[in-house]
Every structure is written in structure tokens, then in C-alpha cells.
Write an enzyme that holds these catalytic residues in place. Sequence first.
Site: not given
Length: 490
Positions: A41, A81, A131, A292
Site C-alpha cells: 500500500d 486504496c 478495504h 496500489d
Amino acid sequence: MKRALQLLGFLLIGVSLLYCTTRPKTAVKTEKPNVIFIFSDQWRADAVGYAGNPDVKTPYADQLAKESINFKTAIATMPVCTPYRATLLTGQYPLKHGVFYNDKPLPNEALTMAEIFKDNGYQTGYIGKWHINGHKNGEHPYSARDKPITRDRRQGFDYWKVREVSHDYNDSFYFDENDQKHQWPGYDAFPQTDSAIGFIKQAKEKPFLLVLSWGPPHNPYHTAPEKYRAMYDPKTLTIRPNVPKAMQDSARRIYADYYAHCTALDDALGKLLKTLDEQGIADNTILVWTSDHGDMLLTQGVLRKQRPWDESIRVPMLVRYPNGFGKKSIEVTKPINTPDILPTLLGMAGLKIPATIDGKDVSKGILNPAVYPVDAALVVLPVPFHEYNFQNGGREYRAVRTERYTYARRLAGPWLLYDNQTDPYQLNNLVNKTEYAALQKQLNTVLDQKLKETNDTFLPADEYMKRYNYTYDNKDSLRPPSYYAEIRPK
């Protein structure tokens, strides 16, 4: 008769020898490849040794780059995200799957990566940050982050060691297949990788799809294990020239902590790569290592993501598949967009690509640039939110990133134009300059075509929030007076 049989025997031997000397040296492998997709991330493209960064220590990623396809222009379609994850799993653009804001749910009806691979006989597993479960309208914006994701919301994944979201990497828990809560011991990326290794070792009956989703190097930056933080002295670090001078000392401190996370994750990557070799499955495994989106890290004077600058939208992306492409470095400079990842994996695995997918399979263009199907990556921000909300300067925009250029447009009109070849740090905005009018017109046409292909009419944010029945979090809906002045017709 005996003479005739002897001649026939010699003839058969000759044919056999001819076949042996002309057939391919490597037999075609019909077994379906395993697929391992590892992503972190907020790891930006320049934060790896193999990209020329002189400071960050990533020896395992650097070695992997020598054996992999290196997508040098890997672009996050929406650099934040939740939208990235929904796009990754569906191969669709955000306004099609409907997830263009953090903590909104991906619909159960979506056809996803795991469901497609499962239908083709694959075992499926997901470990780490999810998420895309989201919360209901009216609930606290982050109310779903600590709850289990029920089986019907797992989008086809069976092996399950997942938490919706956490950025406390040293005190982290997860839920298993039965919604039972467990603690990750220590720095969570390490036991998550161990769990992935356990899955790999037991998944021998059928080919498998495994997704490993690490939380770092997403802030808080200072939380990597001390062993890795001790490797970096802020005073020695090289700062990119697009960080304002007044912020360079702060940037060095952030870089040191950010790189510590990167090196920790690199160690985890190395451990997993070693497992693939030990299990004898490395050659028949499609391994993807990426992120990402990036992090501005005080580039242009700001932190985090959502913005269209390279530090936010460009990510590292290595794909190793020895049985398909050999074990050598192959550089691809043309763009790959987030929606292109799923169809490309399906193409490499020899599986049919469903009609629901928007992205392009670029696998056939890797060794043959003439047929590479993507010339420009589309970047969208239908609704700015959270750290980049309207009051913090966030605006709706659409952009294209080609191999060489970046062009972005806001509702008020053209916004950014960079020649990334002559201006790699994006310091010289060429938009609306007379001498670049032809180039701007050309890129504007490319952007218009991308929007047409994706049925994106580029409306104000409120229109999309209403269309998908979403509510804004906290104060995300508030706008400064300058916003309305910008978009008011002149």
C-alpha cells in the site's frame, strides 16, 4: 520380404531421428500456472534500487527485476486504496464498478478475479488488507474497518486471513474463514508472508491464485521494526528536486522511515521467493509484485496520493513467469493501467477473458511492442476526498499518462501538461503555452477518446455521489468559494 522389413525399420528409425532433431527443445507445458499477486500500500515507483534509487535497500526486488518483466509505466487508474482494489479485482474502471471513494462496498454482483480463476479450477486465497467491504450510508465512515468480512462478501476467495483495514502494523489482527479473530504477532507483514508460504506449501492438488496484500509503507511511516529504521540516516538521503527547499529536512526524515518499511517488505518478498524455489514451482508461477498507488512524500509540497503527479500514480510492477517469458529482464515502457492487470493475468494463464472486463490483455505485446494494445493510461478522480478533499485543494480531474507525457484536465479546463522525458520531476507545467498548443490538443483528443471508451462524461462530484447513493464522509462535501468560481461558465 525380410529385405522389405529391414528397409521399413530403417525408414522408421530415420523418421524418429528427424523428429527428435527438429522438435522444440522445450516441451510445451500444458499445466495451468499458479498466480501469486503481491501488492503493498502506497509504494511509489522510484523507491526501489533497480529504478536507480541510490538510497533504498531492496536487494530481493532488485534481483527479481533481473528475472522479470518490468512495467516501467505502471499507472494506478485511481491512485487511492479502495478504488484501486475494486478495479484490480474486476478489471473495470471506477465509474463502472462504482467504487470511486474509500470505504464504499464493491457489489456482490461484480465478477471478480477469484471467481474467474475458481471457475477455471483454481484454489483461491487472500491474506492481508481488503478495504472493499465498506460501510452503509449513515454509519461512521470507518465503522466496517474492524469487522469480519462475511463469506458472501469475499468475492470468491476461500483461504482467508484478512482484515478490512488497519495501519497499526505492530498490533494487528485478522479474521479467518470462520470469522474467528486472531492476532498477527509482531510486524504484521512478516506473519502474513508466513501465512502465504503455508498456503503455497499445501496447495499442491490444483493450481492456485493467491493475493498477498501488505499494509506498509503506507503511513504511519515511523512504525517499521527498529532493525530496519536503523539502516537509514536521514542526513544522508537524496531528496528529489521537486520537493520544496523548505520541506527537504522533513522529507529526509519521512524518506528514512518510509524506506525502512520498504526494506522490511523486501525481506518478506525474498523469503517468499525462496519458498517458490524450494517447492519447485517458481517456473510455472506467474508472480506479480506491485503496489496500489504511490505517495507524494512532500513532492510538490504535499503528502499521500489521489493526485495525478507521477509520485502518486506510478507504481513498481514486476511480473515473473519463466515458463511463459523466460527468466530474464524484459523492460516494457508503454503504459499498463490498473484495469489491464486482470485480463493480462488471464491471458498469460491461457484463460478466457470475460466480456465484463474493460482492461486490455497486454501479454502478447510484451515481446512484440507493435501489437501492444495500450498507448495511454487513464487516471480519474470523480470525487476528491479525505486528505485531498475540496477544502484541501482537491478537485475532480481526468488525466492520461502516456509513455512520455502527462496531461490532466479539471472541470475548469486544462490543468497540467508535462514532458516526462525532458522534465522527469514534473517541474515545468506546459499547459496553455503557445508553443505546446499542438501537443496539448493531441493529448486532449487522446483523453476525450479514453473518456468515450469508458462512458465517462466527466461530471461534478455530486452527480456521482447521487447516482450511486453515497454519502460524503465528515466534511468532504464542503467546498471553498473558489471552487464555484473555477467551474462557473465564463
